[in-house]
Design a protein around this motif. Structure first.
Motif, mmCIF file in Angstrom:
data_model
loop_
_atom_site.group_PDB
_atom_site.id
_atom_site.type_symbol
_atom_site.label_atom_id
_atom_site.label_comp_id
_atom_site.label_asym_id
_atom_site.label_seq_id
_atom_site.Cartn_x
_atom_site.Cartn_y
_atom_site.Cartn_z
ATOM 1 N N SER A 41 5.852 8.331 7.930
ATOM 2 C CA SER A 41 4.965 7.513 8.753
ATOM 3 C C SER A 41 5.779 6.414 9.435
ATOM 4 N N LEU A 42 5.460 6.151 10.673
ATOM 5 C CA LEU A 42 6.159 5.122 11.444
ATOM 6 C C LEU A 42 5.220 3.949 11.693
ATOM 7 N N ALA A 43 5.682 2.755 11.336
ATOM 8 C CA ALA A 43 4.946 1.518 11.618
ATOM 9 C C ALA A 43 5.781 0.688 12.578
ATOM 10 N N VAL A 44 5.196 0.300 13.695
ATOM 11 C CA VAL A 44 5.904 -0.456 14.725
ATOM 12 C C VAL A 44 5.349 -1.871 14.777
ATOM 13 N N ASP A 45 6.219 -2.843 14.507
ATOM 14 C CA ASP A 45 5.855 -4.243 14.709
ATOM 15 C C ASP A 45 6.014 -4.523 16.202
ATOM 16 N N ASN A 46 4.878 -4.680 16.865
ATOM 17 C CA ASN A 46 4.850 -4.769 18.328
ATOM 18 C C ASN A 46 4.644 -6.202 18.814
ATOM 19 N N PHE A 94 10.668 -1.496 -5.940
ATOM 20 C CA PHE A 94 10.275 -0.661 -4.809
ATOM 21 C C PHE A 94 11.505 0.089 -4.285
ATOM 22 N N ASP A 95 11.272 1.292 -3.776
ATOM 23 C CA ASP A 95 12.347 2.105 -3.193
ATOM 24 C C ASP A 95 12.508 1.696 -1.732
ATOM 25 N N VAL A 96 13.337 0.679 -1.505
ATOM 26 C CA VAL A 96 13.502 0.094 -0.163
ATOM 27 C C VAL A 96 14.923 0.302 0.322
ATOM 28 N N GLU A 97 15.032 0.712 1.573
ATOM 29 C CA GLU A 97 16.339 0.900 2.201
ATOM 30 C C GLU A 97 16.377 0.124 3.510
ATOM 31 N N SER A 150 8.868 9.194 3.978
ATOM 32 C CA SER A 150 9.098 7.743 3.975
ATOM 33 C C SER A 150 8.071 7.005 4.827
ATOM 34 N N LEU A 151 8.038 5.689 4.639
ATOM 35 C CA LEU A 151 7.408 4.783 5.597
ATOM 36 C C LEU A 151 8.543 4.061 6.308
ATOM 37 N N VAL A 152 8.571 4.125 7.625
ATOM 38 C CA VAL A 152 9.603 3.456 8.418
ATOM 39 C C VAL A 152 8.961 2.279 9.151
ATOM 40 N N LEU A 153 9.544 1.094 8.973
ATOM 41 C CA LEU A 153 9.047 -0.106 9.646
ATOM 42 C C LEU A 153 10.127 -0.644 10.561
ATOM 43 N N THR A 154 9.829 -0.714 11.847
ATOM 44 C CA THR A 154 10.756 -1.278 12.813
ATOM 45 C C THR A 154 9.984 -2.084 13.842
ATOM 46 N N GLU A 155 10.676 -2.952 14.543
ATOM 47 C CA GLU A 155 10.070 -3.699 15.639
ATOM 48 C C GLU A 155 10.346 -2.989 16.953
ATOM 49 N N SER A 156 9.426 -3.080 17.891
ATOM 50 C CA SER A 156 9.641 -2.464 19.203
ATOM 51 C C SER A 156 10.715 -3.220 19.989
ATOM 52 N N ILE A 157 10.743 -4.544 19.831
ATOM 53 C CA ILE A 157 11.846 -5.393 20.287
ATOM 54 C C ILE A 157 12.186 -6.274 19.090
ATOM 55 N N THR A 158 13.411 -6.187 18.596
ATOM 56 C CA THR A 158 13.729 -6.895 17.359
ATOM 57 C C THR A 158 13.944 -8.384 17.622
ATOM 58 N N ASN A 159 13.734 -9.137 16.551
ATOM 59 C CA ASN A 159 13.787 -10.600 16.619
ATOM 60 C C ASN A 159 14.835 -11.114 15.632
ATOM 61 N N PRO A 160 15.905 -11.782 16.096
ATOM 62 C CA PRO A 160 16.100 -12.388 17.422
ATOM 63 C C PRO A 160 17.109 -11.671 18.315
ATOM 64 N N ALA A 186 0.817 -1.212 0.000
ATOM 65 C CA ALA A 186 0.000 0.000 0.000
ATOM 66 C C ALA A 186 0.851 1.263 0.000
ATOM 67 N N ASN A 187 2.122 1.127 0.401
ATOM 68 C CA ASN A 187 3.036 2.279 0.435
ATOM 69 C C ASN A 187 4.080 2.203 -0.677
ATOM 70 N N ARG A 188 3.700 1.603 -1.786
ATOM 71 C CA ARG A 188 4.632 1.319 -2.884
ATOM 72 C C ARG A 188 5.216 2.576 -3.515
ATOM 73 N N ARG A 189 4.562 3.700 -3.392
ATOM 74 C CA ARG A 189 5.046 4.932 -4.020
ATOM 75 C C ARG A 189 5.972 5.730 -3.107
ATOM 76 N N ARG A 190 6.237 5.227 -1.907
ATOM 77 C CA ARG A 190 7.079 5.945 -0.950
ATOM 78 C C ARG A 190 8.417 5.241 -0.774
ATOM 79 N N ARG A 191 9.404 5.969 -0.242
ATOM 80 C CA ARG A 191 10.610 5.312 0.237
ATOM 81 C C ARG A 191 10.220 4.485 1.466
ATOM 82 N N ILE A 192 10.621 3.221 1.474
ATOM 83 C CA ILE A 192 10.324 2.326 2.596
ATOM 84 C C ILE A 192 11.631 2.008 3.313
ATOM 85 N N VAL A 193 11.726 2.408 4.559
ATOM 86 C CA VAL A 193 12.919 2.162 5.372
ATOM 87 C C VAL A 193 12.595 1.043 6.354
ATOM 88 N N VAL A 194 13.324 -0.069 6.263
ATOM 89 C CA VAL A 194 13.076 -1.240 7.107
ATOM 90 C C VAL A 194 14.275 -1.471 8.012
#
Length: 360
Positions: free
Chosen positions: A152-157, A105-108, A122-132, A77-85
């Motif tokens: 926009s910030l997306a948090v994998d919680n 996709f513009d992925v970093e 950008s859309l930033v995707l991070t985990e609140s506690i990373t795995n593993p 859904a955020n294909r037109r944005r820079r996606i920072v993972v």
């Protein structure tokens, strides 16, 4: 929900709904969408979404048939944005990001310590506690950085759950694999995205057909009843076992946000308070595979968040589909073990871990 006013959520196991109604009016869900086909909306699924949105502190929620289905939909859904993972995230998330980059996709990919500046919009995707590796990003600082860059910030919680962290005051989206702590039973797949405006994501879910089915929504809803009690027990058991592992002669390093020795301990304390989740990673002095084989009460398996304790070697399991140089950059080696601490008696677990460590 029903003219019979049930105490528990009914299972609306139907593919389609009568529409229009006998009155001639359209049947409409509380989203304002026509209720006609369960690939789009289902009342059982909707009840689960209401509950998780409330826990996360957002206005709305969408339920999917897996955690990766939720993340895939968010990124598409955020294909037109820079996606920072965040590169320290779950390997399937990182692998998906790499695949999308190959598709144009513009992925970093950035590490937890490399999020101090974000490209505009950008859309930033991070985990609140990373795995593993159990890194804890400074979400307060990252939230401000995203705000300043109109991102926009997306948090994998998933690891923290809403019990430790309610993401609504920090991010635009919260993502969770409900397969883990939310359901807590190791017998049901699912994923969710919470946010205040999910209209575009709803359309993508409708197109992709990856909504959670009613039976799994019902089963997942059961887990919410005991979520806080379970997460507290998981966390209490984990800190006890993490401190015990620190003193074990066969353990080289213990990684757990609740330990003062953890590099992100102070950030974790600001975010989570006095509970730090039920997952511990540690490096052993010995053969990690032999250690797994010799466990008796703890089961060798790749998931986490359920009542039963599980252990896995991330290098041979969850990170096995990533390029070796990327795995090395993430700090995942053959000695690393990820332990999902369950609800059992911690003394029994420590006895089992001790025997397996000494025979490794």
């Amino acid at each position: 929900m029903s003219i019979f006013h049930p105490i528990e959520v009914p299972i609306y196991m139907t593919a389609t709904f009568q529409n229009p109604l006998p009155s001639g009016e359209s049947s409409v869900s509380d989203r304002g969408k026509e209720l006609k086909y369960s690939r789009e909306e289902n009342p059982t699924v909707r009840e689960l979404e209401h509950e998780i949105a409330r826990l996360d502190g957002f206005k709305d929620c969408l339920a999917f048939n897996s955690g990766m289905a939720a993340i895939s939909t968010l990124l598409l859904a955020n294909r037109r944005r820079r996606i920072v993972v965040n590169i320290d995230s779950y390997s399937a998330t990182v692998s998906l990001a790499l695949s999308l980059r190959e598709l144009g996709f513009d992925v970093e990919l950035r590490g937890t310590d490399e999020l101090s500046s974000i490209p505009q919009g950008s859309l930033v995707l991070t985990e609140s506690i990373t795995n593993p590796m159990l890194r804890v990003p400074d979400l307060h600082a990252l939230s401000e950085i995203c705000r300043d860059s109109n991102s926009s910030l997306a948090v994998d919680n998933t690891l923290a759950t809403p019990v430790l962290l309610r993401p609504a005051h920090l991010s635009q989206y919260s993502v969770q694999s409900t397969t883990k702590y939310i359901s807590g039973t190791n017998d049901v797949f699912g994923g969710v995205i919470s946010g205040d405006d999910l209209s575009e994501l709803w359309e993508w879910r409708r197109r992709l057909g990856n909504i959670m089915d009613p039976l799994r929504a019902f089963m997942t809803s059961r887990g919410l009843i005991t979520l806080e009690l379970r997460v507290r027990r998981h966390s209490e058991n984990a800190i006890m076992i993490a401190r015990w592992l620190q003193d074990h002669e066969r353990v080289e390093e213990v990684i757990y946000p609740g330990l003062e020795s953890h590099r992100d301990h102070m950030i974790a304390r600001r975010l989570f308070g006095n509970l730090f989740g039920g997952v511990i990673s540690f490096r052993i002095r010995g053969d990690a595979r032999r250690f797994l084989i010799n466990l008796r009460r703890v089961r060798p398996a790749t998931s986490f968040g359920a009542y039963r304790s599980l252990a896995t070697i991330p290098r041979a399991s969850i990170a096995s589909n990533l390029p070796p140089d990327l795995v090395e950059r993430m700090g995942i080696d053959e000695k690393l073990v990820r332990l999902s601490v369950g609800l059992e008696d911690p003394e029994v677990l420590m006895e089992d871990l001790d025997a397996a460590l000494r025979s490794s």
